[in-house]
Motif scaffolding. Sequence first.
Motif, mmCIF file in Angstrom:
data_model
loop_
_atom_site.group_PDB
_atom_site.id
_atom_site.type_symbol
_atom_site.label_atom_id
_atom_site.label_comp_id
_atom_site.label_asym_id
_atom_site.label_seq_id
_atom_site.Cartn_x
_atom_site.Cartn_y
_atom_site.Cartn_z
ATOM 1 N N ILE A 1 0.844 -1.201 0.000
ATOM 2 C CA ILE A 1 0.000 0.000 0.000
ATOM 3 C C ILE A 1 0.877 1.248 0.000
ATOM 4 O O ILE A 1 0.675 2.174 -0.793
ATOM 5 C CB ILE A 1 -0.952 -0.019 1.220
ATOM 6 C CG1 ILE A 1 -2.017 -1.100 1.032
ATOM 7 C CG2 ILE A 1 -1.610 1.343 1.412
ATOM 8 C CD1 ILE A 1 -2.851 -1.339 2.275
ATOM 9 N N PHE A 2 1.868 1.293 0.893
ATOM 10 C CA PHE A 2 2.733 2.474 0.978
ATOM 11 C C PHE A 2 3.581 2.645 -0.270
ATOM 12 O O PHE A 2 3.839 3.769 -0.707
ATOM 13 C CB PHE A 2 3.628 2.391 2.225
ATOM 14 C CG PHE A 2 2.908 2.812 3.475
ATOM 15 C CD1 PHE A 2 2.484 4.120 3.648
ATOM 16 C CD2 PHE A 2 2.649 1.883 4.478
ATOM 17 C CE1 PHE A 2 1.812 4.499 4.804
ATOM 18 C CE2 PHE A 2 1.974 2.260 5.630
ATOM 19 C CZ PHE A 2 1.563 3.571 5.777
ATOM 20 N N SER A 3 4.015 1.533 -0.884
ATOM 21 C CA SER A 3 4.848 1.649 -2.088
ATOM 22 C C SER A 3 4.015 2.145 -3.270
ATOM 23 O O SER A 3 4.533 2.819 -4.151
ATOM 24 C CB SER A 3 5.484 0.311 -2.419
ATOM 25 O OG SER A 3 4.492 -0.657 -2.705
ATOM 26 N N THR A 4 2.724 1.845 -3.289
ATOM 27 C CA THR A 4 1.883 2.359 -4.380
ATOM 28 C C THR A 4 1.504 3.816 -4.136
ATOM 29 O O THR A 4 1.373 4.589 -5.090
ATOM 30 C CB THR A 4 0.599 1.511 -4.534
ATOM 31 O OG1 THR A 4 -0.009 1.377 -3.263
ATOM 32 C CG2 THR A 4 0.920 0.143 -5.114
ATOM 33 N N ILE A 5 1.344 4.209 -2.865
ATOM 34 C CA ILE A 5 0.957 5.605 -2.567
ATOM 35 C C ILE A 5 2.140 6.539 -2.804
ATOM 36 O O ILE A 5 2.015 7.568 -3.468
ATOM 37 C CB ILE A 5 0.439 5.725 -1.116
ATOM 38 C CG1 ILE A 5 -0.930 5.047 -1.008
ATOM 39 C CG2 ILE A 5 0.344 7.189 -0.697
ATOM 40 C CD1 ILE A 5 -1.442 4.951 0.421
ATOM 41 N N PHE A 6 3.308 6.192 -2.255
ATOM 42 C CA PHE A 6 4.460 7.099 -2.345
ATOM 43 C C PHE A 6 5.339 6.765 -3.530
ATOM 44 O O PHE A 6 5.754 5.637 -3.678
ATOM 45 C CB PHE A 6 5.280 7.025 -1.042
ATOM 46 C CG PHE A 6 4.479 7.469 0.145
ATOM 47 C CD1 PHE A 6 3.992 8.777 0.268
ATOM 48 C CD2 PHE A 6 4.159 6.561 1.141
ATOM 49 C CE1 PHE A 6 3.248 9.175 1.366
ATOM 50 C CE2 PHE A 6 3.398 6.960 2.242
ATOM 51 C CZ PHE A 6 2.948 8.270 2.353
#
Length: 40
Positions: free
Chosen positions: A35-40
């Motif tokens: 999730i964090f790798s897709t957001i940032f």
Amino acid sequence: MFRKIKRLYEEYKPYVRVDLIMYGVLILSIILYFIFSTIF
């Protein structure tokens, strides 16, 4: 047969619970990482 399985389950219940908790934490951390790798 069922009695034997039940006895094994009663013996290994704490270990199984710890394994499930560890796998749950691992899966949660992988999902959060994605999730964090897709957001940032």
